[in-house]
Design a protein around this motif. Structure first.
Motif, PDB file in Angstrom:
ATOM      1  N   GLY A 425       0.845  -1.205   0.000  1.00  0.00           N
ATOM      2  CA  GLY A 425       0.000   0.000   0.000  1.00  0.00           C
ATOM      3  C   GLY A 425       0.869   1.239   0.000  1.00  0.00           C
ATOM      4  N   ILE A 426       0.555   2.161  -0.877  1.00  0.00           N
ATOM      5  CA  ILE A 426       1.385   3.359  -1.011  1.00  0.00           C
ATOM      6  C   ILE A 426       1.350   4.182   0.273  1.00  0.00           C
ATOM      7  CG2 ILE A 426       1.669   5.537  -2.276  1.00  0.00           C
ATOM      8  CD1 ILE A 426       0.565   4.027  -4.727  1.00  0.00           C
ATOM      9  N   LYS A 427       0.171   4.357   0.825  1.00  0.00           N
ATOM     10  CA  LYS A 427       0.063   5.204   2.025  1.00  0.00           C
ATOM     11  C   LYS A 427       0.803   4.547   3.193  1.00  0.00           C
ATOM     12  CE  LYS A 427      -4.217   7.496   0.817  1.00  0.00           C
ATOM     13  NZ  LYS A 427      -5.262   6.749   0.157  1.00  0.00           N
ATOM     14  N   THR A 428       0.661   3.237   3.323  1.00  0.00           N
ATOM     15  CA  THR A 428       1.364   2.527   4.400  1.00  0.00           C
ATOM     16  C   THR A 428       2.871   2.683   4.230  1.00  0.00           C
ATOM     17  OG1 THR A 428      -0.417   0.929   4.405  1.00  0.00           O
ATOM     18  CG2 THR A 428       1.599   0.275   5.534  1.00  0.00           C
ATOM     19  N   ALA A 429       3.338   2.487   2.988  1.00  0.00           N
ATOM     20  CA  ALA A 429       4.782   2.571   2.736  1.00  0.00           C
ATOM     21  C   ALA A 429       5.289   3.983   3.007  1.00  0.00           C
ATOM     22  CB  ALA A 429       5.085   2.164   1.294  1.00  0.00           C
ATOM     23  N   GLU A 430       4.532   4.974   2.587  1.00  0.00           N
ATOM     24  CA  GLU A 430       4.977   6.362   2.804  1.00  0.00           C
ATOM     25  C   GLU A 430       4.994   6.697   4.299  1.00  0.00           C
ATOM     26  OE1 GLU A 430       3.673   8.339  -1.468  1.00  0.00           O
ATOM     27  OE2 GLU A 430       2.324   8.563   0.226  1.00  0.00           O
ATOM     28  N   ALA A 431       3.995   6.204   5.027  1.00  0.00           N
ATOM     29  CA  ALA A 431       3.952   6.483   6.472  1.00  0.00           C
ATOM     30  C   ALA A 431       5.130   5.808   7.177  1.00  0.00           C
ATOM     31  CB  ALA A 431       2.631   5.986   7.050  1.00  0.00           C
ATOM     32  N   ARG A 432       5.456   4.609   6.733  1.00  0.00           N
ATOM     33  CA  ARG A 432       6.580   3.886   7.359  1.00  0.00           C
ATOM     34  C   ARG A 432       7.897   4.598   7.073  1.00  0.00           C
ATOM     35  NH1 ARG A 432       5.353  -2.209   6.777  1.00  0.00           N
ATOM     36  NH2 ARG A 432       3.560  -1.510   7.971  1.00  0.00           N
TER      37      ARG A 432
END
Ligand code: SF4
Length: 535
Positions: A425-432
């Motif tokens: 997930g893009i949002k998950t990856a960016e948040a991480r």
């Protein structure tokens, strides 16, 4: 790489580049093949596979020229069509559409943009089914065939899967010896490790198994050195092929590619030309070579610089590092991939915290500028705790040496045990990434690759030929992320497979491109996860 001082027209640029090359073959000699690289010159000239096939076709006949994606057509986002420009071969400054055979080596899925731009821009019908007797026969292969060859089917007349040192010359001779375009394509497609592309709408053949070069074809080595390559003025040679390890995410893993083929010490040394000032040792697992220290020492003793495509943290020794320093190394780059000890186990990476700490100590104590660590985030089961462990560990490493970390995002690849796993997930990856950056601010340099492009690669990797048509739509709409997202939105739903480990994973990896028994289609690669990402 030296900066080009001024804008030249295409012919001037070709002349200027040729004048700086060492080892150019086939200039002013007629050739029936143009090897067209779907990325610009500096990238293509750093591809050992591309250079090797060019050398073989020239040495053994029938001769080959080169062409590249024009530099101006490279940006991910580009209004299409751009102002008209001819795509010319370097050796004879001829439009590539005038050659009987156009051979393309494709490195990875995102290069599909380059295929589309290069063929359309050159005036060659983009789809195999639209070509006529007047058009060249387009043969495609390259590293992407170890992951998702089905992506190429709409564009190629003939597909060659796997190592092509033997298969490409055979296909070229077969095409040239068979009268009539359709018959030549059928004959070349019937050869081992080859098949016909989508030359008729909706017609797909079963994908071939991957070719493996005969031992006498090895080592692969480059023909040309040039200052404008990404690996500037570096002579490339492959002292081993493949890898015997079993990292669960990697298409080069031994179970898929037949393991590591080690060449004798003298084999790579014997092909280094006198003019080479730097030697690049390229291979999936060069640091697993038993005689690597001696090989590097011999190159350095000959007064040349040295580069190695991949270093393993657990194979670094003081003597080896000292030779690398003498060979011009200032930064030592190793891969960790998993962002925590647990994730490295999930990926079967077989690199531990202890190995990485020891590598950092060695790099720091022997005067290198920095340690660069490759990380791959978003692999299956990864959690926030893994990111927190990475922050804690990176701070520890940064006390031993200057540290840079590059981040890619996990993309499930065919022919691996993790095939079919969903995208993080893009949002998950960016948040991480944000969490990691905040934890390491001012202490460790972070260089992330945008997760959104990993998602595009993921969809291209996990789908069949239908995704090639969506790629055309995306490129025609400017190639930005929104264009890809819209193009993929109409893909039909697919259902993911469960995560498999252990014996089941090994079985899955062995099956490779075997037919999907649940599919009525003779085309076999339509398995994998739905591109369910909500970017
Ligand atoms: S990641 Fe490296 S060590 Fe692991 S299988 Fe791939 S090439 Fe081999």
């Amino acid at each position: 790489m030296r900066a080009r001082p001024r804008r030249l027209d295409e012919r001037g640029l070709i002349r200027s580049r040729l004048s700086e090359e060492h080892g150019t073959l086939g200039c002013d000699v007629r050739a029936p093949v143009v090897m067209a690289y779907p990325s610009p010159y500096r990238v293509g000239m750093s591809s050992l596979g591309f250079q090797t096939l060019y050398r073989i076709l020239n040495a053994e006949g029938p001769g080959a020229h080169r062409a590249f994606l024009p530099d101006e057509w490279e940006p991910a986002t580009l209004a299409w069509p751009p102002p008209k420009q001819q795509v010319l071969s370097y050796e004879s400054v001829t439009p590539i559409r005038d050659y009987p055979i156009v051979a393309m080596s494709v490195a990875y899925e995102l290069e599909v943009s380059g295929i589309i731009r290069l063929l359309e821009g050159a005036g060659i019908p983009l789809l195999a089914k639209d070509r006529t007797e007047r058009d060249p026969i387009v043969v495609m292969g390259g590293p992407v065939t170890t992951t998702n060859p089905s992506l190429l089917l709409p564009f190629c007349d003939v597909l060659i899967s796997g190592e092509a040192e033997g298969s490409l010359p055979l296909a070229v001779h077969t095409i040239l010896d068979t009268p009539g375009r359709a018959r030549a394509i059928e004959a070349a497609g019937a050869l081992p490790h080859s098949c016909v592309g989508e030359i008729e709408e909706g017609r797909f053949e079963a994908l071939p198994d991957m070719g493996r070069a005969d031992q006498e074809r090895l080592p692969a080595f480059s023909a040309i050195t040039t200052p404008e390559a990404e690996l500037s003025n570096m002579f490339l040679v492959e002292p081993e092929r493949g890898c015997s390890r079993r990292c669960t995410f990697c298409v080069m893993r031994g179970a898929s590619t037949g393991g590591m083929r080690i060449l004798p010490l003298e084999a790579p040394l014997s092909v280094v030309p006198d003019h080479a000032k730097k030697v690049g040792l390229v291979g999936a697992a060069v640091t697993d070579l038993p005689h690597l220290e001696e090989l590097v020492a011999r190159i350095v003793e000959s007064g040349r610089g040295v580069g190695i495509s991949s270093l393993r943290a657990d194979r670094l020794t003081p003597g080896f590092l000292d030779n690398l320093a003498r060979g011009g190394y200032r930064t030592i780059t190793v891969a960790s991939d998993g962002i925590s000890e647990r994730m490295r186990d999930v990926l079967d990476r077989k690199i531990s915290e202890r190995d990485l700490l020891r590598a950092a100590e060695l790099v720091g104590s022997r005067g290198f500028h920095r340690l660069k660590l490759y990380q791959m985030m978003g692999a299956p089961t990864e959690r926030e705790e893994d990111a927190d462990e990475l922050v804690r560990f990176a701070l520890e490493l940064s006390k031993l040496t200057r540290l840079t970390m590059t981040f890619s995002t996990f993309v499930a690849k065919r022919n691996t045990p993790l095939d079919g796993q969903p995208f993080v997930g893009i949002k998950t990856a960016e948040a991480r990434l944000k969490r990691i950056k905040a934890g390491l601010k001012g202490k460790v340099e972070i260089r992330p690759q945008p997760p959104k492009w990993a998602w595009v690669e993921y969809v291209l990797s996990q789908r069949g030929p239908e995704v090639g048509y969506r790629a055309i739509e995306a490129v025609h709409n400017g190639g930005n992320f929104g264009a890809w997202k819209r193009a993929f939105a109409t893909l039909p739903e697919q259902h993911g497979r469960a995560l498999v480990f252990g014996d089941e994973a090994r079985r899955a990896s062995r099956t490779g491109f075997a037919a999907d028994p649940t599919s009525a289609s003779p085309l076999v690669t339509l398995r994998g996860a739905t591109p369910r990402e909500e970017p």
